[in-house]
Scaffold this active site. Structure first.
Site, PDB file in Angstrom:
ATOM      1  N   CYS A 137       2.851 -32.421 -23.823  1.00 28.91           N
ATOM      2  CA  CYS A 137       2.799 -31.969 -22.047  1.00 28.91           C
ATOM      3  C   CYS A 137       2.709 -33.118 -21.257  1.00 28.91           C
ATOM      4  CB  CYS A 137       1.261 -31.327 -22.070  1.00 28.91           C
ATOM      5  SG  CYS A 137      -0.186 -32.511 -22.089  1.00 28.91           S
ATOM      6  N   LYS A 186     -14.894 -25.021 -18.490  1.00 27.37           N
ATOM      7  CA  LYS A 186     -13.558 -24.537 -19.011  1.00 27.37           C
ATOM      8  C   LYS A 186     -13.414 -24.911 -20.331  1.00 27.37           C
ATOM      9  CE  LYS A 186      -9.435 -27.053 -18.076  1.00 27.37           C
ATOM     10  NZ  LYS A 186      -8.916 -27.190 -19.530  1.00 27.37           N
ATOM     11  N   ASN A 187     -13.421 -26.282 -20.946  1.00 28.15           N
ATOM     12  CA  ASN A 187     -13.410 -26.897 -22.187  1.00 28.15           C
ATOM     13  C   ASN A 187     -14.501 -26.478 -23.227  1.00 28.15           C
ATOM     14  OD1 ASN A 187     -10.988 -28.068 -21.319  1.00 28.15           O
ATOM     15  ND2 ASN A 187     -11.819 -30.106 -21.199  1.00 28.15           N
ATOM     16  N   ARG A 216      -5.770 -24.246 -12.776  1.00 30.10           N
ATOM     17  CA  ARG A 216      -6.076 -24.121 -14.494  1.00 30.10           C
ATOM     18  C   ARG A 216      -7.458 -24.356 -14.536  1.00 30.10           C
ATOM     19  NH1 ARG A 216      -3.210 -28.073 -17.666  1.00 30.10           N
ATOM     20  NH2 ARG A 216      -4.769 -27.186 -18.888  1.00 30.10           N
ATOM     21  N   ASP A 234     -10.596 -37.396 -18.355  1.00 29.50           N
ATOM     22  CA  ASP A 234     -10.388 -36.282 -17.542  1.00 29.50           C
ATOM     23  C   ASP A 234     -11.115 -36.704 -16.331  1.00 29.50           C
ATOM     24  OD1 ASP A 234      -9.243 -34.778 -19.406  1.00 29.50           O
ATOM     25  OD2 ASP A 234     -10.698 -33.266 -19.775  1.00 29.50           O
ATOM     26  N   ARG A 239       0.558 -35.400 -27.785  1.00 28.66           N
ATOM     27  CA  ARG A 239      -0.244 -34.509 -28.271  1.00 28.66           C
ATOM     28  C   ARG A 239      -0.254 -33.950 -29.525  1.00 28.66           C
ATOM     29  NH1 ARG A 239      -3.168 -32.079 -22.856  1.00 28.66           N
ATOM     30  NH2 ARG A 239      -4.991 -32.088 -24.563  1.00 28.66           N
TER      31      ARG A 239
END
Ligand code: UD1
Length: 418
Positions: free
Chosen positions: A115, A22-23, A397, A305, A120
């Site tokens: 978030c 994803k990233n 997500r 993560d 952030r």
């Protein structure tokens, strides 16, 4: 809203295939804004964050075609304004700002805001844009950038932010000349982005080290690219194998990208065997899990993560361990939910002290953010009884076909819709 139900206590066995990252996919997809030519991006995972990215590209006027895991993107851009309604859905949307500024010498992009895991800010991005010659202002919640003359520069990032490194690399790609960016992020996603940008016609050196040099050009062409495997998904399934006392092969991954996680798993007493593009993990249930401390760091350190998932594993370790979060200031929202499984943890400053116990018991729990959700799924796999997890849209997500992949490994997991 959907819920995930897990009946805990089943050992996982078999092979799980890792999806595209994803990233890595996000900045690569945003980089297609740097050209009007056709780009073909393969191994793109089917995730809500990818849907949000493609909608944003369409909003800017790009034509997007999706066939299985390959996305074709082409066409001209019609807008330089990125509205709040689209940006707020996903923080990484701020990555449009670099390509828009580079293409049109101006951009108006909504500030993404904080978030669940932290404030952030985007100050490092803004400072970089300004050094590249943009006049940068914040007005009514939008970053407004204008420049008559973007120019190559020497940049030093205050912190090796992943997003800021990507935004600088993308912007510099369309500035004729040599831009040198010091103190950049080393993450594999940066190397993948550099690989894609070089296919668009940019010469880039140093990706994966402290300093990236971008030899930008004023026009780039289309390209084909295959996104790298997801190292966070890889680590999550390794921990799933570990926590369930399983015997699993994590396939189609890059073992080197998770070497820190592998070494921590070995310290915890698991047998981990690396092959070219797969990792075999065994051990756990029946054997005692050794408590192992981790501190999150930028790559190649232990990834933030995977912090929540590691904490879930340490909840059933034989003794006390400490998990320290070094990247985000508020990334412990899963602690309260893990306590609902009967786990013993307490927060002390930037650390969580975990007193491992042999059993967890199921509970209704709620997901606060993507990786916290993964930790709750992992705890559910081992907890006695039936765990009900709500707010699972966070998981959609970032984990492609999560229930299907876990079911294939023998987990008793399913989703219900209210
Ligand atoms: C990316 C990843 C995210 C991962 C994070 C850290 C994507 C889409 N997301 O997020 O999954 O958790 O890297 O590995 O790739 N910071 C500032 N000012 C800035 C930018 C960042 O202070 O301008 C701070 C952040 O608040 C945070 C730290 O730097 O505390 C790291 O953030 P960064 O590396 O930028 O993370 P992201 O790119 O947002």
């Amino acid at each position: 809203m959907d819920k995930i139900i897990i009946e805990g206590g089943h050992n996982l066995k078999g092979v799980v295939r890792i999806s595209g990252s994803k990233n890595a996919a996000l900045p690569v997809l945003f980089s297609t804004l740097l050209t009007d030519d056709k780009c073909l991006i393969a191994n793109v995972p089917d995730l809500k964050d990818i849907d949000a990215t493609l909608e944003l590209l369409e909003f800017f006027g790009k034509k997007v075609k999706r066939v299985k895991d390959t996305i074709e993107i082409s066409g001209k851009i019609a807008s330089v304004i990125a509205p709040y309604e689209l940006i707020k859905r996903m923080r990484a949307s701020f990555l449009v700002s670099g390509p828009l500024l580079a293409r049109f010498k101006k951009a108006r992009v909504a500030l993404p805001g904080g978030c669940a895991i932290g404030v952030r800010p985007v100050d490092i991005h803004l400072e970089g844009f300004s050094k590249l010659g943009a006049d940068v202002k914040v007005e009514k919640g939008y970053v407004v950038m204008d420049s008559r003359n973007l120019k190559p520069a020497y940049l030093h990032l205050r912190f090796p932010s992943v997003g800021a490194t990507e935004n600088m690399m993308m912007t510099a790609s369309l500035i004729d000349g040599r831009t040198v960016i010091h103190n950049v992020a080393h993450e594999p996603e940066i190397v993948d982005l550099a690989d894609f940008l070089s296919k668009l016609g940019v010469k880039i050196q140093g990706a994966g080290t402290d300093t990236v040099t971008v030899h930008g050009r004023n026009k780039l062409h289309g390209a084909c690219h295959r996104v790298i495997p997801d190292r966070i998904e890889t680590g999550t399934y390794l921990i799933a194998g570990a926590i369930s006392g399983g015997n699993i092969v994590v396939d189609d991954c890059i073992p080197e990208d998770v070497k820190t996680v592998i070494s921590k798993l070995i310290c915890a007493g698991f047998k981990v065997k690396r092959e070219n593009n797969s990792i075999h993990i065994t051990g756990g249930r029946g054997n005692k899990i050794k408590p192992v401390n981790v501190t999150t760091e930028t790559y190649p350190g232990f990834p933030t993560d995977l912090q929540a998932q590691w904490m879930a594993l340490m909840c059933i370790a034989d003794g006390r361990s400490v998990v320290r979060e070094n990247i985000f200031e508020n990334r412990f929202l899963h602690v309260g939910e893990l306590q609902r499984f009967g786990a013993k943890l307490r927060i002390k400053g930037d650390s969580v002290i975990i007193e491992g116990k042999s059993k967890l018991s199921s509970a209704p729990v709620m997901v606060s953010d993507l990786r916290a959700g993964a930790a709750l799924v992992l705890a559910g796999l081992v907890a006695e009884g039936k765990t009900v997890i709500s707010r699972v849209y966070h998981l959609d997500r970032g984990y492609e076909h999560l229930e299907k992949k876990l079911q294939k490994l023998g987990a008793k997991i399913h989703r219900i819709s209210d």
